[in-house]
Design a protein around this motif. Sequence first.
Motif, PDB file in Angstrom:
ATOM      1  N   ALA A 461       0.924  -1.204   0.045  1.00 24.09           N
ATOM      2  CA  ALA A 461       0.142  -0.155   0.014  1.00 24.09           C
ATOM      3  C   ALA A 461       0.946   1.307   0.002  1.00 24.09           C
ATOM      4  O   ALA A 461       1.823   1.192   0.636  1.00 24.09           O
ATOM      5  N   THR A 462       0.389   2.215  -0.747  1.00 17.07           N
ATOM      6  CA  THR A 462       1.136   3.491  -0.619  1.00 17.07           C
ATOM      7  C   THR A 462       1.187   4.229   0.818  1.00 17.07           C
ATOM      8  O   THR A 462       0.075   4.419   1.316  1.00 17.07           O
ATOM      9  N   PRO A 463       2.502   4.173   1.451  1.00 20.29           N
ATOM     10  CA  PRO A 463       2.559   4.994   2.645  1.00 20.29           C
ATOM     11  C   PRO A 463       2.095   6.259   2.850  1.00 20.29           C
ATOM     12  O   PRO A 463       1.891   7.061   1.757  1.00 20.29           O
ATOM     13  N   SER A 464       1.421   6.641   3.882  1.00 21.16           N
ATOM     14  CA  SER A 464       0.799   8.029   3.891  1.00 21.16           C
ATOM     15  C   SER A 464       1.725   9.113   3.789  1.00 21.16           C
ATOM     16  O   SER A 464       1.553  10.222   3.267  1.00 21.16           O
ATOM     17  N   ALA A 465       3.075   8.853   4.239  1.00 21.29           N
ATOM     18  CA  ALA A 465       4.027   9.795   3.768  1.00 21.29           C
ATOM     19  C   ALA A 465       4.388  10.206   2.568  1.00 21.29           C
ATOM     20  O   ALA A 465       4.831  11.305   2.268  1.00 21.29           O
ATOM     21  N   VAL A 466       3.727   9.519   1.556  1.00 17.24           N
ATOM     22  CA  VAL A 466       3.639   9.761   0.112  1.00 17.24           C
ATOM     23  C   VAL A 466       2.875  10.836  -0.019  1.00 17.24           C
ATOM     24  O   VAL A 466       3.200  12.017  -0.769  1.00 17.24           O
ATOM     25  N   PHE A 467       1.595  10.935   0.208  1.00 11.30           N
ATOM     26  CA  PHE A 467       0.718  11.855   0.234  1.00 11.30           C
ATOM     27  C   PHE A 467       1.228  13.327   0.717  1.00 11.30           C
ATOM     28  O   PHE A 467       0.917  14.356   0.355  1.00 11.30           O
TER      29      PHE A 467
ATOM     30  N   MET B   1      -2.604  29.410   5.024  1.00 14.38           N
ATOM     31  CA  MET B   1      -2.988  28.973   3.593  1.00 14.38           C
ATOM     32  C   MET B   1      -3.134  27.418   3.613  1.00 14.38           C
ATOM     33  O   MET B   1      -2.372  26.537   4.226  1.00 14.38           O
ATOM     34  N   SER B   2      -4.396  27.098   3.140  1.00 10.48           N
ATOM     35  CA  SER B   2      -4.663  25.677   2.941  1.00 10.48           C
ATOM     36  C   SER B   2      -4.744  25.267   1.501  1.00 10.48           C
ATOM     37  O   SER B   2      -5.511  25.967   0.746  1.00 10.48           O
ATOM     38  N   VAL B   3      -4.258  24.129   1.349  1.00 11.62           N
ATOM     39  CA  VAL B   3      -4.422  23.457  -0.170  1.00 11.62           C
ATOM     40  C   VAL B   3      -5.131  21.908  -0.023  1.00 11.62           C
ATOM     41  O   VAL B   3      -4.620  21.298   0.954  1.00 11.62           O
ATOM     42  N   GLN B   4      -5.880  21.498  -0.878  1.00  9.61           N
ATOM     43  CA  GLN B   4      -6.484  20.282  -0.689  1.00  9.61           C
ATOM     44  C   GLN B   4      -6.216  19.691  -2.238  1.00  9.61           C
ATOM     45  O   GLN B   4      -6.186  20.350  -3.231  1.00  9.61           O
ATOM     46  N   ALA B  12     -11.261   3.985  -4.256  1.00 11.84           N
ATOM     47  CA  ALA B  12     -11.615   5.217  -3.345  1.00 11.84           C
ATOM     48  C   ALA B  12     -10.791   6.466  -3.695  1.00 11.84           C
ATOM     49  O   ALA B  12     -10.012   6.493  -4.466  1.00 11.84           O
ATOM     50  N   THR B  13     -11.366   7.555  -3.405  1.00  7.90           N
ATOM     51  CA  THR B  13     -10.971   8.676  -3.396  1.00  7.90           C
ATOM     52  C   THR B  13     -10.163   9.172  -2.054  1.00  7.90           C
ATOM     53  O   THR B  13     -10.821   9.057  -1.039  1.00  7.90           O
ATOM     54  N   LEU B  14      -8.980   9.721  -2.125  1.00  4.12           N
ATOM     55  CA  LEU B  14      -8.334  10.007  -0.994  1.00  4.12           C
ATOM     56  C   LEU B  14      -8.122  11.455  -1.074  1.00  4.12           C
ATOM     57  O   LEU B  14      -7.638  12.268  -1.859  1.00  4.12           O
ATOM     58  N   ARG B  15      -8.534  12.294  -0.017  1.00  4.51           N
ATOM     59  CA  ARG B  15      -8.642  13.684   0.042  1.00  4.51           C
ATOM     60  C   ARG B  15      -7.477  14.095   1.064  1.00  4.51           C
ATOM     61  O   ARG B  15      -7.282  13.552   2.026  1.00  4.51           O
ATOM     62  N   VAL B  16      -6.766  14.963   0.435  1.00  8.29           N
ATOM     63  CA  VAL B  16      -5.404  15.382   1.187  1.00  8.29           C
ATOM     64  C   VAL B  16      -5.383  16.912   1.225  1.00  8.29           C
ATOM     65  O   VAL B  16      -5.447  17.483   0.316  1.00  8.29           O
ATOM     66  N   VAL B  27       0.252  21.050   8.945  1.00  4.35           N
ATOM     67  CA  VAL B  27      -0.706  20.018   9.461  1.00  4.35           C
ATOM     68  C   VAL B  27      -1.313  19.499   8.194  1.00  4.35           C
ATOM     69  O   VAL B  27      -1.872  19.978   7.363  1.00  4.35           O
ATOM     70  N   VAL B  28      -0.923  18.094   7.852  1.00  3.74           N
ATOM     71  CA  VAL B  28      -1.598  17.471   6.795  1.00  3.74           C
ATOM     72  C   VAL B  28      -2.749  16.442   7.173  1.00  3.74           C
ATOM     73  O   VAL B  28      -2.485  15.587   7.983  1.00  3.74           O
ATOM     74  N   ARG B  29      -3.703  16.423   6.382  1.00  4.50           N
ATOM     75  CA  ARG B  29      -4.630  15.035   6.485  1.00  4.50           C
ATOM     76  C   ARG B  29      -4.609  14.614   5.354  1.00  4.50           C
ATOM     77  O   ARG B  29      -4.969  14.871   4.340  1.00  4.50           O
ATOM     78  N   VAL B  30      -4.542  13.216   5.679  1.00  3.50           N
ATOM     79  CA  VAL B  30      -4.532  12.255   4.489  1.00  3.50           C
ATOM     80  C   VAL B  30      -5.532  11.247   4.955  1.00  3.50           C
ATOM     81  O   VAL B  30      -5.556  10.359   5.771  1.00  3.50           O
ATOM     82  N   GLY B  31      -6.694  11.482   4.075  1.00  2.00           N
ATOM     83  CA  GLY B  31      -8.074  11.022   4.636  1.00  2.00           C
ATOM     84  C   GLY B  31      -8.451  11.293   5.883  1.00  2.00           C
ATOM     85  O   GLY B  31      -8.637  12.267   6.253  1.00  2.00           O
ATOM     86  N   ASP B  32      -8.540  10.095   6.861  1.00  2.00           N
ATOM     87  CA  ASP B  32      -8.908  10.562   8.259  1.00  2.00           C
ATOM     88  C   ASP B  32      -7.945  10.571   9.208  1.00  2.00           C
ATOM     89  O   ASP B  32      -8.042  11.117  10.272  1.00  2.00           O
TER      90      ASP B  32
END
Lengths: 511, 170
Positions: A461-467, B1-4, B12-16, B27-32
């Motif tokens: 799985a792509t690690p979240s650090a990539v995102f 500033m916030s970027v999405q 699925a779709t992953l929102r970052v 602060v980075v949100r990766v999905g939940d």
Amino acid sequence: MSDAPPFRRVLVANRGEIAVRVCRGLRELGVGSVAIYSEPDRDAVHRFAADTACAIGGTTAAESYLRIEAVLDAARASGAEAIHPGYGFLSENPRFARAVEEAGLVFIGPSAASMCKLGSKAGARELAVACGVPVVPGFDGELPDDAAWLVKAREVGFPLLIKSSAGGGGKGMRLVERESEFLDALAAGRREAKAAFGDDRMLIERRVFPARHVEIQLFGDRHGDVVSLHERECSVQRRHQKVLEEAPSPAVDAKLRAKMGEAAVRLAKAAGYRGAGTAEFLLDERGGFYFLEVNTRLQVEHPVTECVIGLDLVHLQLHVAAGRRLEDLLAGRDLTPRGWAIEARIYAEAPEQGFLPAAGRLTRVIEAEGPGIRVDSGVREGSEVSVHYDPLLAKLVVHAPDRATACKRLAHALRESVYLGIPTNVDFLRRVVEDPRFARGELRTDFLDRAPELVTPTGDATPSAVFVAAALAAVLGDGHVAADGSNGGEARGAASMFATLGGFRVFGGES
Amino acid sequence: MSVQKEFAHGEATLRVTIDDKGGERFVVRVGDEVVDVRARRTGDGRIAFRIGDVHHVATVAPSGTAGATHVRLDGTTFLLRPHEARRRSGATGDGSVVEAPMTGTLLAIHVVSGDAVERGQVVAVLTAMKMEHKLLAHAPGVVTEIAVAVGATVEQGTLVVRIAPSKDGA
């Protein structure tokens, strides 16, 4: 070696990393350099590596780098005295070598006559047999029709290999396990050989298996002297194309080195060979070796020999072509291999998709550097990799006191190497170099067939650090430092990052 | 500033989302998942960042023309596709189309409309960079369309052969 430049000006009839590398050698010797370039190569690195460059037009290899007249015209127009052919393209074409000499120029390589003797695998084989050099059972010659080829194939025995008589690099090569597959494979091999070399003559030979691929670097001068600069091992191959090469070979001791070197020198002397050449052998598990072919040119993997022998083979090619004696050039030199060198070929290709070649723009390039690391590269950031030519981007070469250190150095250098924008084999190479079987030197020509997990790793799985990294890039800018010291990040970079990282939505102000 | 941004992530779709807190803190949100990150450019085109005690080095660059992004993290390269590109992709998933896997010249087509094909059967041959590549039927069925002529240069992703999958085939 002498201080006097061997030539005034030399045209490099090639492209990519080898053209860049040859131009470097020319500069170091005080020789003027001339590049040639096709239409798609207008902005290619090699064009600017030379003092001057000539457009030869055309898009495909056949329309450009393979056109003998166009190359000769460029040489005459630029006042070159000699032509260095590099590898591939016209380098092993005796018609070209002869045309160069007839134009009153020096061909940096063997004579057309010895190229004819050795360049065709059939001729080289006959000569090897005559010189008492062992060969693999097979057939290379003219036959009236496919039915006759099928009869010959049965005599040689299956599994067998079909190869192009004219060229190397695995182009046109087919492994045929069963008789029923033979004629289809022969036809496909001919088409590929025709496209690559303009020559569809094929040969067949029995598959020696399991085996290592070990080759001897040869050098001859114009006075009949030939020396061996020892072996390289190139057993890690995919589709019969070399992937990792090293010198010395883990399977060759001083005694075997001397024996193989003597056999190769005997063959080269019989052909009146001069310049750089390589005799390729299969080495079986009992130390028996079988001659395959001679490559009558500088090899892609020549840097590993340069590292362990301490000679510049392009310099040596130029001096020998200018008539210098090897005896003088090598006087007082100890040619014993020192330390260990490994080369990784960095290709634009997708290993997990059957090594499918890739084309497109390299959007980010950071090449490896550090002690004992050499990169022979033909690209830079922004280079467009064309579908029309070989997808070799660069060669990453490491040199270290011993093999274990060389493996670690190469693995680390591959980790640090960045070639983004198109698929490359960099991660695949790293997986191979970090594999314990490679580290132990258990190399065979079927290394990758036996290690499919290195080619197609199980999908983690792509690690979240990539995102996180992708998000950071959007905020921190594209990483290129501007004149005012800024990096194009923050709000000012918003417009450009929107363009380059497509689709990031920016919500202004503090959130 | 916030970027999405939204990425395709499996099905699925992953929102970052990233918020710049100043002082190299983000602060980075990766999905939940919410992570605190300290990060900066290293000056040679890489990004050095730290999530908790774990240090990473990454390079990020656009890949291809479809809005995809290459992320090279600690010596391994990942390809991130924008969410919309995945939906746009021509692959219907039922094996009904055979597309050119790369830009090249079509060398041969081994089938005609109406031919029954088996899974894995060679339907066409593409050549590029002096190598031949066989295009295979992904599922058994009947050829309904030959979209490209022999000798044509095709772009990556071009439809070459359309196949109506057979219902009982496996």
